[in-house]
Design an enzyme around this catalytic site. Structure first.
Site, PDB file in Angstrom:
ATOM      1  N   ARG A  37       1.212  -1.308   0.097  1.00 57.06           N
ATOM      2  CA  ARG A  37       0.131   0.130  -0.112  1.00 57.06           C
ATOM      3  C   ARG A  37       0.743   1.538  -0.254  1.00 57.06           C
ATOM      4  O   ARG A  37       0.725   1.747  -0.803  1.00 57.06           O
ATOM      5  CB  ARG A  37      -0.725  -0.034   0.691  1.00 57.06           C
ATOM      6  N   ASP A 141     -15.049   9.730   9.858  1.00 55.82           N
ATOM      7  CA  ASP A 141     -14.441   8.573   9.767  1.00 55.82           C
ATOM      8  C   ASP A 141     -12.953   9.668  10.020  1.00 55.82           C
ATOM      9  O   ASP A 141     -12.343  10.287   9.653  1.00 55.82           O
ATOM     10  CB  ASP A 141     -13.991   8.195   8.237  1.00 55.82           C
TER      11      ASP A 141
HETATM   12  C1  LIG Z   1     -13.890  -0.794   6.414  1.00 57.21           C
HETATM   13  S1  LIG Z   1     -14.512   0.455   7.178  1.00 57.21           S
HETATM   14  C2  LIG Z   1     -16.535   0.755   7.891  1.00 57.21           C
HETATM   15  C3  LIG Z   1     -17.059   0.813   6.737  1.00 57.21           C
HETATM   16  C4  LIG Z   1     -18.866   0.702   7.463  1.00 57.21           C
HETATM   17  N1  LIG Z   1     -18.775   0.933   8.845  1.00 57.21           N
HETATM   18  C5  LIG Z   1     -19.513  -0.378   7.869  1.00 57.21           C
HETATM   19  O1  LIG Z   1     -19.437  -1.455   8.379  1.00 57.21           O
HETATM   20  O2  LIG Z   1     -19.211  -1.050   6.347  1.00 57.21           O
HETATM   21  C6  LIG Z   1     -13.739   0.705   8.894  1.00 57.21           C
HETATM   22  C7  LIG Z   1     -13.684   2.468   8.653  1.00 57.21           C
HETATM   23  O3  LIG Z   1     -13.113   2.837   9.640  1.00 57.21           O
HETATM   24  C8  LIG Z   1     -12.046   3.968   9.835  1.00 57.21           C
HETATM   25  N2  LIG Z   1     -11.312   3.518  10.803  1.00 57.21           N
HETATM   26  C9  LIG Z   1     -10.494   3.567  10.715  1.00 57.21           C
HETATM   27  N3  LIG Z   1     -10.026   3.645  11.784  1.00 57.21           N
HETATM   28  C10 LIG Z   1      -9.754   5.220  12.700  1.00 57.21           C
HETATM   29  C11 LIG Z   1      -9.630   5.286  13.141  1.00 57.21           C
HETATM   30  N4  LIG Z   1      -9.251   5.864  14.574  1.00 57.21           N
HETATM   31  N5  LIG Z   1     -10.715   6.406  13.755  1.00 57.21           N
HETATM   32  C12 LIG Z   1     -12.325   7.179  12.801  1.00 57.21           C
HETATM   33  N6  LIG Z   1     -12.177   5.861  11.493  1.00 57.21           N
HETATM   34  C13 LIG Z   1     -11.208   5.249  11.274  1.00 57.21           C
HETATM   35  C14 LIG Z   1     -11.667   3.483   8.015  1.00 57.21           C
HETATM   36  O4  LIG Z   1     -10.942   4.331   7.652  1.00 57.21           O
HETATM   37  C15 LIG Z   1     -12.305   3.213   7.215  1.00 57.21           C
HETATM   38  O5  LIG Z   1     -13.165   3.589   6.179  1.00 57.21           O
END
Ligand SMILES: C[S@@+](CC[C@H](N)C(=O)[O-])C[C@H]1O[C@@H](n2cnc3c(N)ncnc32)[C@H](O)[C@@H]1O
Length: 273
Positions: A37, A141
């Protein structure tokens, strides 16, 4: 020029930075993922290798590269009405309680699919007179890239595969010509949904309180102590009796906030009476 392989030392430095700043946990088996990545950034910036890249991330004058690394290292997989049982449970709850006001938080909203799915449900319930007009959804996010996209609300049609034909017609515009295969959420629904950057591993007191919180499919990227801390922090912004949703694959996460289990991944804040 090819980038030299990611050494254990550079991997450890970058993993340590990510864990400290945004809670992401990179165990050694994630080394190939990190390498694939970030390699294009090392090349693009003309750096000698990942050690130079780690030094850039550590420097206060990083030119926005830390955010770029966060954008590349987060996993943003999502789609509309993922885990539909949660939306059915929310609908049943709102049909029972018929609130005049409602505030919902999609706490790791990625591209916004979860926030707009909720908005479609709430707009339907408002049209039926089940809930009042004073409702809103906040999506947050850590990744700037996904937040920009969420605000535009343009999606490949495939991501809306779980959206029924009536809702597609009512809440979405289908692209034509060059935009064929794309769908945009309509303006009236977009007005009800806001997005902002928020780190779940830092204080979250600036948002809420909320009646419903989705914290789905993000805890899997954190280690056990971080998971528990994030859950308690997020739950501090949920009103007593409010609904809380976790991804069903994430299991029960130990936390200090009393919760009542309603269904897999679905909880009510507080102990059952
Ligand atoms: C797999 S997606 C989940 C999306 C949605 N909630 C779902 O269940 O379909 C995980 C998201 O968590 C975010 N994320 C990761 N670490 C984070 C943090 N410390 N604070 C806020 N968001 C975070 C990532 O950027 C990503 O967009």
């Amino acid at each position: 020029m090819t980038t030299p392989p990611l050494s254990d030392r550079s991997f450890g430095r970058i993993a340590g930075l990510m864990h400290a700043a945004v809670g992401l946990s990179f165990t050694p088996n994630k080394k190939p993922l990190m390498s694939s990545r970030l390699a294009s950034r090392v090349q693009h910036l003309g750096l000698q290798g990942f050690d130079d890249y780690a030094a850039l991330l550590e420097s206060p004058d990083d030119g926005g590269e830390f955010q770029m690394a966060v954008d590349l290292l987060t996993t943003n997989e999502t789609y509309f009405f993922r885990e539909p049982a949660h939306f059915a449970l929310l609908q049943a709850e709102l049909q029972r309680t018929r609130p005049q006001q409602l505030k919902v938080w999609s706490a790791a909203s990625s591209f916004g699919d979860e926030a707009y799915s909720t908005a479609m449900l709430l707009a339907d319930l408002q049209a039926q007179g089940t809930i009042g007009a004073d409702w809103s959804v906040l999506g947050t996010d850590i990744s700037e890239r996904v937040l920009q996209s969420a605000t535009q609300a343009i999606y490949p049609a495939e991501r809306l595969r779980e959206v029924d034909a009536r809702r597609l017609k009512r809440y979405c515009l289908r692209g034509e010509g060059e935009s064929e295969g794309l769908v945009q959420v309509c303006e009236s629904l977009r007005r009800q949904v806001r997005f902002g950057q928020l780190n779940l591993c830092a204080p979250v007191d600036e948002v809420g309180p909320f009646d419903v919180i989705f914290l789905r499919n993000v805890l899997i990227y954190f280690d056990p102590p971080t998971k528990s801390a994030v859950v308690d922090r997020v739950l501090s912004r949920l009103r007593p009796g409010g609904l809380f949703f976790l991804g069903t694959a994430e299991g029960r996460v130990p936390c200090n906030t009393p919760l009542t289990v309603l269904a897999p991944g679905a909880y009510r804040k507080g102990r059952a009476q």
